[in-house]
Every structure is written in structure tokens, then in C-alpha cells.
Scaffold this active site. Sequence first.
Site, PDB file in Angstrom:
ATOM      1  N   GLY A  40       0.822  -1.200   0.000  1.00 58.63           N
ATOM      2  CA  GLY A  40       0.000   0.000   0.000  1.00 58.63           C
ATOM      3  C   GLY A  40       0.851   1.243   0.000  1.00 58.63           C
ATOM      4  N   PRO A  41       0.235   2.405  -0.230  1.00 55.79           N
ATOM      5  CA  PRO A  41       0.998   3.653  -0.264  1.00 55.79           C
ATOM      6  C   PRO A  41       1.617   3.977   1.100  1.00 55.79           C
ATOM      7  CG  PRO A  41      -1.357   4.051  -0.498  1.00 55.79           C
ATOM      8  CD  PRO A  41      -1.180   2.589  -0.517  1.00 55.79           C
ATOM      9  N   PRO A  42       2.542   4.930   1.146  1.00 57.08           N
ATOM     10  CA  PRO A  42       3.191   5.247   2.416  1.00 57.08           C
ATOM     11  C   PRO A  42       2.194   5.819   3.433  1.00 57.08           C
ATOM     12  CG  PRO A  42       4.302   6.325   0.580  1.00 57.08           C
ATOM     13  CD  PRO A  42       3.064   5.740   0.038  1.00 57.08           C
ATOM     14  N   GLY A  43       2.445   5.522   4.684  1.00 57.69           N
ATOM     15  CA  GLY A  43       1.669   6.146   5.754  1.00 57.69           C
ATOM     16  C   GLY A  43       0.300   5.556   6.001  1.00 57.69           C
ATOM     17  N   VAL A  44       0.053   4.323   5.500  1.00 55.74           N
ATOM     18  CA  VAL A  44      -1.263   3.741   5.744  1.00 55.74           C
ATOM     19  C   VAL A  44      -1.241   2.763   6.922  1.00 55.74           C
ATOM     20  CG1 VAL A  44      -2.229   4.014   3.446  1.00 55.74           C
ATOM     21  CG2 VAL A  44      -0.827   2.020   3.973  1.00 55.74           C
ATOM     22  N   GLY A  45      -0.117   2.703   7.613  1.00 59.60           N
ATOM     23  CA  GLY A  45      -0.075   1.908   8.840  1.00 59.60           C
ATOM     24  C   GLY A  45       0.513   0.525   8.694  1.00 59.60           C
ATOM     25  N   LYS A  46       1.292   0.290   7.629  1.00 61.18           N
ATOM     26  CA  LYS A  46       1.861  -1.044   7.430  1.00 61.18           C
ATOM     27  C   LYS A  46       2.874  -1.356   8.535  1.00 61.18           C
ATOM     28  CE  LYS A  46       3.362  -0.043   3.282  1.00 61.18           C
ATOM     29  NZ  LYS A  46       2.953   1.348   3.149  1.00 61.18           N
ATOM     30  N   SER A  63      -2.300   4.691 -19.256  1.00 63.04           N
ATOM     31  CA  SER A  63      -3.695   4.774 -18.831  1.00 63.04           C
ATOM     32  C   SER A  63      -4.280   6.172 -18.923  1.00 63.04           C
ATOM     33  CB  SER A  63      -3.848   4.221 -17.418  1.00 63.04           C
ATOM     34  OG  SER A  63      -3.282   5.107 -16.507  1.00 63.04           O
ATOM     35  N   LYS A  92      -6.784   4.176  -7.761  1.00 63.96           N
ATOM     36  CA  LYS A  92      -7.242   5.328  -8.541  1.00 63.96           C
ATOM     37  C   LYS A  92      -8.618   5.772  -8.074  1.00 63.96           C
ATOM     38  CE  LYS A  92      -4.764   4.403 -12.836  1.00 63.96           C
ATOM     39  NZ  LYS A  92      -4.858   3.803 -14.165  1.00 63.96           N
TER      40      LYS A  92
HETATM   41  P1  ADP Z   1       3.636   2.759   6.440  1.00 57.49           P
HETATM   42  O1  ADP Z   1       4.499   1.753   7.080  1.00 57.49           O
HETATM   43  O2  ADP Z   1       2.447   2.176   5.746  1.00 57.49           O
HETATM   44  O3  ADP Z   1       4.352   3.713   5.553  1.00 57.49           O
HETATM   45  P2  ADP Z   1       3.295   3.722   9.115  1.00 57.49           P
HETATM   46  O4  ADP Z   1       2.974   2.420   9.756  1.00 57.49           O
HETATM   47  O5  ADP Z   1       4.649   4.275   9.317  1.00 57.49           O
HETATM   48  O6  ADP Z   1       2.979   3.658   7.586  1.00 57.49           O
HETATM   49  O7  ADP Z   1       2.205   4.774   9.547  1.00 57.49           O
HETATM   50  C1  ADP Z   1       2.423   6.151   9.696  1.00 57.49           C
HETATM   51  C2  ADP Z   1       1.769   6.645  10.927  1.00 57.49           C
HETATM   52  O8  ADP Z   1       0.365   6.603  10.802  1.00 57.49           O
HETATM   53  C3  ADP Z   1       2.104   5.809  12.141  1.00 57.49           C
HETATM   54  O9  ADP Z   1       2.322   6.668  13.222  1.00 57.49           O
HETATM   55  C4  ADP Z   1       0.874   4.961  12.361  1.00 57.49           C
HETATM   56  O10 ADP Z   1       0.700   4.646  13.692  1.00 57.49           O
HETATM   57  C5  ADP Z   1      -0.226   5.885  11.869  1.00 57.49           C
HETATM   58  N1  ADP Z   1      -1.366   5.138  11.345  1.00 57.49           N
HETATM   59  C6  ADP Z   1      -1.535   4.693  10.113  1.00 57.49           C
HETATM   60  N2  ADP Z   1      -2.704   4.038   9.976  1.00 57.49           N
HETATM   61  C7  ADP Z   1      -3.297   4.047  11.169  1.00 57.49           C
HETATM   62  C8  ADP Z   1      -4.518   3.536  11.682  1.00 57.49           C
HETATM   63  N3  ADP Z   1      -5.373   2.871  10.895  1.00 57.49           N
HETATM   64  N4  ADP Z   1      -4.790   3.749  12.947  1.00 57.49           N
HETATM   65  C9  ADP Z   1      -3.956   4.420  13.736  1.00 57.49           C
HETATM   66  N5  ADP Z   1      -2.791   4.939  13.343  1.00 57.49           N
HETATM   67  C10 ADP Z   1      -2.463   4.764  12.071  1.00 57.49           C
END
Ligand code: ADP
Length: 804
Positions: free
Chosen positions: A374-380, A697, A740
Site C-alpha cells: 500500500g501507499p506510504p503512511g497507511v499503517g503497514k 492509462s 485510482k
Molecule cells: P507505512 O508503514 O504504511 O508507511 P506507518 O505504519 O509508518 O505507515 O504509519 C504512519 C503513521 O500513521 C504511524 O504513526 C501509524 O501509527 C499511523 N497510522 C496509520 N494508519 C493508522 C490507523 N489505521 N490507525 C492508527 N494509526 C495509524
Amino acid sequence: MPDIIIPLPASPKSVRNEHILPVIPLLNGVVFPSTETILGFGREKSKRALENAYDATRRQVIIVLQKSSVVADPKPDTLESIAVLCEIDRLLPFDQEINALVKGIKRVKILEYIALEPFLSARVVELNETIENDSETMALTNSVIGEFKKLVSGKQVDFLNFMNLMASNAPERIADQVASTLNLKTKYKQELLETLNVKERLRKVIAYLTEEVKIMEIEKNISVKVQEKFDKNYKENVLREKLKSIEAELGEETETKEIKELKEKIKKVAMPKDIEEKALKELKKLQQMSQFNPEAGYVRNYIDWLIELPWNVETPNHKEIQKAEEILEQDHFGLKKAKDRILEYLSIMKLKEEKERNNNKTKTKSSTILCFIGPPGVGKTSLGKSIARALGRKFVKMSLGGIRDEAEIRGHRKTYVGALPGRIIQGMKTAGTKNPVFMLDEIDKIGNDFRGDPSSALLEALDPEQNYQFSDHYLEVPFDLSNVLFIATGNMFETIPPALLDRLEIIRFSGYIDEEKFEIARQYLVLKQIEASGLTPENIEFKNSALKAVIRKYTREAGVRNLEREIAKACRKVARMITSGDAKKNIITENNLHNYLGVRRFIDTIAEKKDEVGVSTGLAYTEAGGDILFIEVALMPGKGNLTLTGQLGDVMKESAQAAFSYVRSRYKELGLEPNFYQKIDIHIHVPEGAVPKDGPSAGIAIATALASAFVKKPINRYVGMTGEITLRGSVMEIGGLKEKLVAAHRSGLKEIILPKNNKKDLEEDVPKYVLRDLKFHFVEKMDQVLPIAIHSFTKRKSHGKTKK
Ligand code: ADP
């Protein structure tokens, strides 16, 4: 003195001991009688003299030293008067020079020069030496031979010369021959030449000889001393090493403190037996090494690695699924599908383990590896950390981005200078336990080239059939990775090497809608950042309106990373205010937000734009997730040139060409002249030029923008579109649909035009809210797109026959 030119007599004749002969000056050097030498002659006059003499019957010349070696064309007064009559044995022209084998015959005195051109020639008279055959001469001669022998034995002089010398027994010859080999300045050699008294000459030769022998002996002495010193050091080292091995043989080794400590550590770590043996063997090697041996450092380093790896350290494995679920819920908002899948995975792991325990099998094998895409910052990453927390295990993360070298994964062999284990083993050391949750970040960015394929090394680490004895080049001994829970993450799975992809179970994170971001911020990020900045809820409060404004006006992203950053920024500002004495509670609202975060960053949301001619709304899929992009077309008078800007990749450029060809082929329907394009230049631009864009696309969006520009009718900006276009105007299937559509929804689009063949993907994985809020048009032909996207688009009836 004016040059006098007198023709040479056809054949120089000798009167008693007098001769008329060509004269050749030498810049440097003296030829002695009864010696032979090869001389090189470069000056024209000398060459002429030589050739003339060589052609004559006697082949004789006079060789004389120049008083000064800087004169190029010497006149008689710049030449010595005592010279040597020589015979030319052979001439060898070489390049610009002539080499001649010259044999010294007799000392002569130059009486007068009789010609200066074409070469010097002079009348000379042979000189008689004073030779006394008495015992003193004998003694002197013996002494010369004796000293000369020393030089020969010191290898300073050619042995052949010595043999020649011994063969001749005339003292005057011996004196001359030795003189010719001496390492003397030319002026002293000339002096020896001029010494006609043989006794006197012998004395001088002895003096020079002894000097040379002395110098030779001093030099010899110096080199002997250097050698001796070197030998002494070498001997000491060898003896020291021998002593060590003798001590080792007798079992009387004296252990240093360092060795003792290391031994204790090795015992304490409780490594597997064979590894402990290896470590002790290395320790022994270290003990026997001289402290000066550079290899000792490497061996020590290696032993440290063996000691520090978690061979046997394990954290207890909690597997209460109920508890894991609670922790995942606690840490994350939403992400229901991902959480469910993780819990399923953990349940299977638990059941398998129990079964294996009952069957008395030792290894736990989970055959697939979870991979979060998934894209950056989605909580992976943070979900990975939660899994570790739920299982009570340690968490380590290693980035694979940009790794092209297998050695990065598997390490370099110990023999390389500065060698280290690969990243997997380094990660295990950081974890400090043998069962951590090990996150392999950016698995989609792993490369391969001539340095080997890192993904194959990674496969070995991930494969439960092999990874209980993972081999690292540096470590040399196998390390058991079978208890590690690997989780991979990446932005897109399309670039993951297929062999790896095969092993992975993909869990997709599609990005959040604004409402989800708002809940994540409200429930998690705000509290987290307040704490991280050392504040309390008494110091700061974010109103809901403020959070929503941050999401809309300060960030544009699929995840929440920038959102979290902006919240952190506001918290830092408040922390600063508090430390500078302003203790009041900061309530952040939409209206005062700019005081904390500066001016808003994004204004080009759909709602704030207007419908324009030649601007269409496309959908893009990049590493950062889905996004919308605007395609702008400008027409200007010109000659039919097509310009494309905005960092477009080749595929996108070609697709723009295809779109243009499509528009040209539909000129009748669009109400245009057949050669409408010949009088204009077309510029297609895709803004945010700094971001590279590629892929086919955007084809239908480009064609729509072009058509709109030509028919001069605006496009409905709320209609997003994606699809590849063919030259005949068919609309082809595209990828990245889910991302998208989530981006389209996020940006506030209302209608979406999609290729008909993508309809099947829609139900499968696009979130419900997206399907609910957007209206979809599925098309097969470009002709269907234009009426949906362009306001009051009416297709002109084409005259004549039109093919369908
Ligand atoms: P990724 O690894 O996908 O790039 P991160 O795990 O580093 O993203 O997430 C970035 C920040 O957003 C972290 O501080 C994370 O705890 C927070 N975050 C992302 N998704 C959620 C969620 N669904 N609930 C709570 N916090 C989230």
C-alpha cells in the site's frame, strides 16, 4: 680564427710517426689505447668523418676530448691536444646516429689542423710512453690487479674485463684498461691519458682504484646492516610465534585477560554445540596470533559476532488470539480486512504449532509470508509493530530498498577487508532474540544485477524448508531463522520479483478517505503527538474543524504520514510557547490553524477549480498511491508540431501520440477541416512537472482534452477518466483501479469513465463507500467518452460514407 678549407689528400699518408687523419671530438669520455668500446656519433661532421675514414683503407681516426661539453661545433682551440689514434672496426647506422666499434691504438699529439670542413682533420704525431721494466713497475702492476680483483668480486666490474686484463701482461696496457673501467670524471681520465710515464700512471690508477674499492665496501656495509636489522626483527617474530606453539603443545598457554573473558562469554551464550566449537577454535587462533598481526582484529570481530547473536534467546510466544485482536484494535483504527487476515494467519500458525507439538515435530513452519502492500503512511509498519506486541515478540525492521548485491543479504566472506554479516543476521543481532517479528521493508524496490540476485538469498531466508539453517557468507555457520515471523511490506506488488511474490500472501492497504483520516487523527495521532512533544491535554486541544482543515488544506496523500507530521508541528509550536512562559491552553480551530502551520498548502481541489476547455481529469497510480491529474492542452498558430511536457515517460508520450492520431481520424465528427492540425501547434502538459509520470492509462484523458480544445467546449471537471486508447479509438483495460478510485473519491470527483473490461475488478476489491458515492460509465470506444466528459458535445453527422 677563420675556417681554412683544404681538400683532404686522397689517402692520408704517414711520414715516420706522423699521420694526417680525420678528427672526431667527443663531448664526454676518453678512449684509451688497447681498449675497445662502442661509441654513438650524432653530429653531422663526426658522421662525415667516420664514413670517410671507414671508406679509406686504413680506417683510422683521431678521437679527442672537447674541453667543454657545451660546444656543439668545436673549433681546434676548444679541443684537447693529446688524443688517441683509433681504428674503426664496424659501423652501425642507427636512427639519426652512427654507432661505431672503436679500438684505441696509440696516444698522439695533434700538431696542426689542416681542414675544418667537411670535417676536422689534423696532422698528428704518435707519442712514446716511458716504460721501465723494473721491480717497482711490477709491484705497482700487481697492486693494480689486486685492487681490481676486489672490485670484480664486489661485482662492480664486468668479469670479462678482468679476464682481458689478466691476459695482457704489459703494465702500460693494464694501466690503460683499468683506467677505462674506472668510475672517474672525464677530466681525470684525460689526465691519465696524458700521463706518458707508465709508473706514474700506475700510481694514479692505484689511488683511484683504492678509492672506488673503499666506496664499494662502505656501500656493502650499509646494506648488510639494513639486512641484519630486518633479519633480527624477523627472527624475533618467528621465535615468538614458535614459543606460542611450543607452549600450546605443552598445554602451558598463558591466557590473557581478553582471551579469558571471551572464553567465559562463549560458554555463557549457550550456542549450539558445533557453533561453540567453532567459536573456541577461532579463540585459539586468536590466542596464538601475534598482537601485531592485522588478522587478529578480524578474528576478534568474528568471535564477537558469534557471541552476540541470539542463538538460544527466545521470548515466550503468546498466541491468545483474543488478546492479539484486542491489541490490533487498540493500536489501529479501521483496516478491518487487514486485521482479520492477520488474525486468521495467527490462528493458523497456532493450530499448526499445536499439531506439530502433538506429533513431536520440532519445527514450526508457516509456509507463506505476510506482505503488506500500500501507499506510504497507511499503517503497514505500525501494524507490524502491533503484531509483535500482540505476540510478545521483539520487532526489527530492515529496508531492502535499492539493494542490488546479494552480499547485502548474505554478507561478505570473512577474507574481505571490513567484511560483515548480511542484513538478515545484522537484524537478528539487533533483535537479540531468535523469534522476532522481522519486517522486510520496501520489498518492491529490491534490484538485481551483476553482483548477484539478492532476491534469491532472500528466498532462502524466507523458505521454511531451508531457513532453519540460513547460511551467511561471513558467519560460515548456519543460523536458524525458522522461528522468525517475517512480514514484508512495499508500495506496489507489480515490481516484486515473481519468485518472491510466489511466497507472499498479499494484504492490500488502499489508502484512507477523509473521514477515516479524521478518525485516525482524533483517536490516535493527536494523543500520540501530544505525548511525544512532552505536552498534556491541558496544554493543547485540536478542534474537529481544525483536524478536517489539516486533512483538506495541508495534506494530499493516501496515508496519514503528513497529517501526523502537521499535528506534530503544531504540538512543537505549543511546546515552545509553553517553555517561553506562555502557559495558556492552546485551542486550535480551523480559523487559527495558520498560526500553527503557516499558510494552507493545497488549493487546487476540484471544487475550487472551474470547467475549462482543453483540461481533462485523469486518474493516476503511483508508488504514493492513487491520485488525480489534470491534462492540459493548448493550441496556438503553428505548423502541426506536438509538444509534450511535465516529465512524461516514453509510454505516456506514445499514448499521447495515439490520442492525437485518434482525434485526427475523427475530424469529420468533430466538425474540423481535414488538415486542421497543419496550421496549429499543440502543447500537451501534465502539471506538477517535477513528478515523473508514465504508463498508457491517461490515453482517453489526453484524447478528451485534445478534442475539447479543438471543438472549444469545456470538460466537466468532476468526471475522472482512465483507460488506454488505441489508434482506432478502442478503450483498453488498465491497472491500479482500486487506488485510482479511492483517490478519485478523496478528491471529490463524481463520475468516472472506465474501460468496460475493468468492470469485473470493481466489485472485487474497491471499497463500498467508493462504489456508493461515485457514478461509473463503462466504455469500449473513445467515441462514447466525449459526450460524457465534454459539455454540450454534439457529434456532427459526417457526410459521405462513414465506417462503423
Ligand atoms: P507505512 O508503514 O504504511 O508507511 P506507518 O505504519 O509508518 O505507515 O504509519 C504512519 C503513521 O500513521 C504511524 O504513526 C501509524 O501509527 C499511523 N497510522 C496509520 N494508519 C493508522 C490507523 N489505521 N490507525 C492508527 N494509526 C495509524
